[in-house]
Design an enzyme around this catalytic site. Structure first.
Site: not given
Length: 646
Positions: A221-223, A225, A370
């Site tokens: 992901a963006s933040i 792994q 989430d």
């Protein structure tokens, strides 16, 4: 070398009285280098004035002595003026020279990034909206919503996450924006393996802790792994590693988001009505938490403190976890987005998961914010597992009480009850028409709870629209609750397509939130237990008040300025008023004496009254400089602290 040292010592000794006087007049401790430099300028000016009148000094020593105060005052006034300008340019108490150079490099990098963001916005047709020259219509625009999504995608990870946050705020944006922003995804290619391994070795002793770490990430992901691994003990774990360099990028982008929010609030009415500065601050806080994996480890511990029946949570290996690395027990299973529940078990799993989340929200006050299908695992034993605790909501007791009053009122279709519960959980404006709000809520409830209607979560979307129309501000924790419920609706549909979320929520509320006789009895018992100490003391206090009233001794004691901050504020204001009065009075007296031609004549063109006038004029100038400096320092501090807070 010795001569140089002696010269420096003599320089400091000569100038130190002026430095001490400047610090005393300003009322603050100015840096020694800055103070000595300003004092040098002051002495140079005073020396220039003395050299301009050498005959006066030699011929009339008495007159020269009478002008010592104006001469010394001139040196002090110039010193103060230099310090004042220096404080305007670079306030004291800040970082040093090297820190300022480093900050300058950061500003240049931020400026480049800011320029790129603005070019992206302009290329997608958003420039006129950012400057306030155009505004979106009340129902939004599909074309504008699509342009916004494309711009956020191109801007990178931070802005994608901002769009994802906005896609859940039905209280802020029209449905067309919510639908478009919900398409945003932050899936990115994995970072180079050598960079990830280097970061991992910086954080922990890899060779001692792990027997094996997979080379290919399980997810990227963006933040961060995630990699599969095995400890020396043989236990299977997952290792969540922050992407190299992501913190610097996110910090820079957060600063840009805050600046954009400030500019938009100053220039556009729609940004002020949406509260974009508060939204940006909440977003920055949540993203900072997501960058610190120790926060996620604490979130797991907080939720695990109230176990969820039938839902497994990962266990954190604290000794191997740091700010940028998180090691957890591996849960064997597949995400719901890639698996299907066994035949006949879907509805039971959905009920278990929903009740667990409602228990977290309404009773525990700590909940997973989430719960989308990718964060929910279907384990090999047929139960559910929960992942990714970077986004966790927290509700204090007052917000939980407000929700516990609001949800049953919505279920009953009671507009007055919904209004009261709503006002317990939102930030109400100073002017609010409660009758108009109640009528709007009544129309909403009639639309969703009328004959033949089966209400769903869309009732809360309508509730958010009413909140937005009446300028009620929804706190971030409450917005997180409804975001979690909306996300869970899709997760439950994956488990059991025909699952009735509203009916099951009603059943949970009846059993656990005070609608059943047993729950009511428990609530009443808790309230009475809390009131018992008050009730025990009440008769004695009433008797003492009655006796004092009968004997004429009843009085009310009000302590004005009991808070030390209030006393400091009033004292400071009084000092400034007195200083201003002294400056004005001495200035007026100086003008009158300088304009006067009477008094003993000391030298041609200079009388004793004028000498006094010069002295008073200098005192007035010093008082004025002191006042300006104090006002500047006081007005500058809040702005700097506000910037730090934001």
């Amino acid at each position: 070398m010795q001569t140089l040292v002696l010269g420096l010592v003599a320089y400091v000794v000569v100038l130190w009285p002026l430095v001490a006087a400047a610090r005393k007049v300003l009322g603050v401790r100015v840096g020694i280098v800055r103070a000595l430099g300003a004092a040098l300028v002051g002495w140079v000016v005073a020396g220039t004035i003395i050299r301009a009148f050498p005959a006066l000094v030699l011929a009339r020593p008495g007159v020269a002595i009478g002008l010592l105060i104006p001469l010394a005052g001139s040196a002090l006034a110039v010193t103060l003026l230099v310090l004042f300008v220096a404080e305007l340019a670079v306030p004291s108490g800040g970082p040093g020279l090297f820190a300022r150079l480093s900050a300058l490099r950061s500003r240049i990098a931020r400026g480049r990034r800011y320029s790129r963001i603005m070019r992206i916005a302009i290329r997608h047709g958003l420039g006129s909206f950012l400057t306030g020259r155009r505004t979106a219509g009340p129902d939004g625009s599909a074309k504008l919503a699509r342009s916004l999504r494309l711009a956020l995608e191109e801007a990178g990870v931070t802005f994608v996450k901002l769009g994802q946050l906005l896609s859940t705020r039905a209280d802020l944006l029209p449905p067309v924006y919510l639908r478009e922003l919900s398409k945003l995804h932050d899936q990115v290619p994995p970072a180079p393996e050598d960079q990830v391994r280097a970061l991992l070795r910086e954080e922990i002793d890899v060779d001692t802790a792990f027997a094996h770490i997979d080379g290919k990430p399980l997810a990227a992901a963006s933040i961060a792994q995630v990699y599969g691994a095995r400890l020396r003990s043989g236990e299977a774990v997952v290792v969540k590693v922050q992407r190299p360099g992501i913190r610097e990028q996110v910090e820079r982008d957060i600063d840009i988001v805050r600046r954009l929010a400030s500019v938009l609030s100053a220039r556009t009415g729609w940004a002020r009505s949406l509260g974009v500065e508060e939204l940006a601050e909440g977003f920055a806080e949540s993203l900072h938490d997501e960058l610190d994996f120790r926060t996620e480890a604490g979130n797991i511990a907080a939720i695990a403190a109230r176990p969820l029946d039938g839902v497994t949570l990962p266990t954190v290996h604290k000794a191997l976890s740091t700010e940028r690395v998180l090691v957890m027990r591996r849960l064997d299973g597949k995400p719901l987005s890639a698996a299907s529940a066994p035949a006949g078990a879907g509805e039971k799993l959905a009920r278990t998961f929903l009740r667990g989340l409602l228990d977290q929200v309404l009773l525990a006050g700590v909940f997973h914010a989430d719960p989308h299908p990718g964060n929910v695992l279907l384990l090999e034993d047929g139960t559910l597992g929960l992942l990714d605790f970077g986004s966790v909501g927290r509700l204090d007791s007052s917000l939980r009480a407000g929700l516990q009053a609001l949800l049953p009122a919505v279920d009953r279709g009671d507009p007055a009850g919904v209004r009261d519960g709503l006002l317990e959980i939102v930030d109400r404006p100073d002017e609010l028409d409660e009758q108009r709000l109640e009528r709007a809520l009544g129309i909403l409830l009639a639309r969703h709870f009328g004959p033949g209607r089966s209400p769903g979560l869309d009732v809360f979307t309508g509730l958010f629209r009413v909140v937005a129309e009446h300028r009620l501000s929804v706190p971030a924790p409450i917005a997180a609750v409804f975001r979690a419920l909306a996300t869970m609706e899709g997760t439950l549909a994956t488990l059991a397509p025909d699952f009735d979320l509203v009916a099951e929520s009603r059943a949970f509320a009846t059993e656990r939130v005070g609608l059943s006789p047993a729950a009511l009895h428990h609530t009443v018992a808790d309230e009475l237990t809390a009131l018992l100490p008050v009730l025990r003391r009440l008769p004695r206090r009433v008797d003492r008040i009655g006796a004092a009233l009968e004997e004429g001794r009843l009085s009310v004691n009000l302590r004005l300025f009991s808070d030390e901050r209030d006393r400091d504020l009033v004292t400071g204001l009084m000092h400034e008023v007195l200083l201003a009065l002294v400056g004005i009075a001495t200035g007026l007296m100086a003008v009158l004496l300088l304009a006067s031609t009477s008094g003993p004549q000391l030298i041609p063109g200079l009388t004793l009254n004028q000498v006094f006038g010069y002295n008073l004029l200098m005192i007035s100038a010093l008082a004025g400089l002191r006042l300006l400096f104090v006002v500047f320092r006081r007005s500058g501090r809040p702005s700097r602290s506000a910037r730090r807070t934001r």
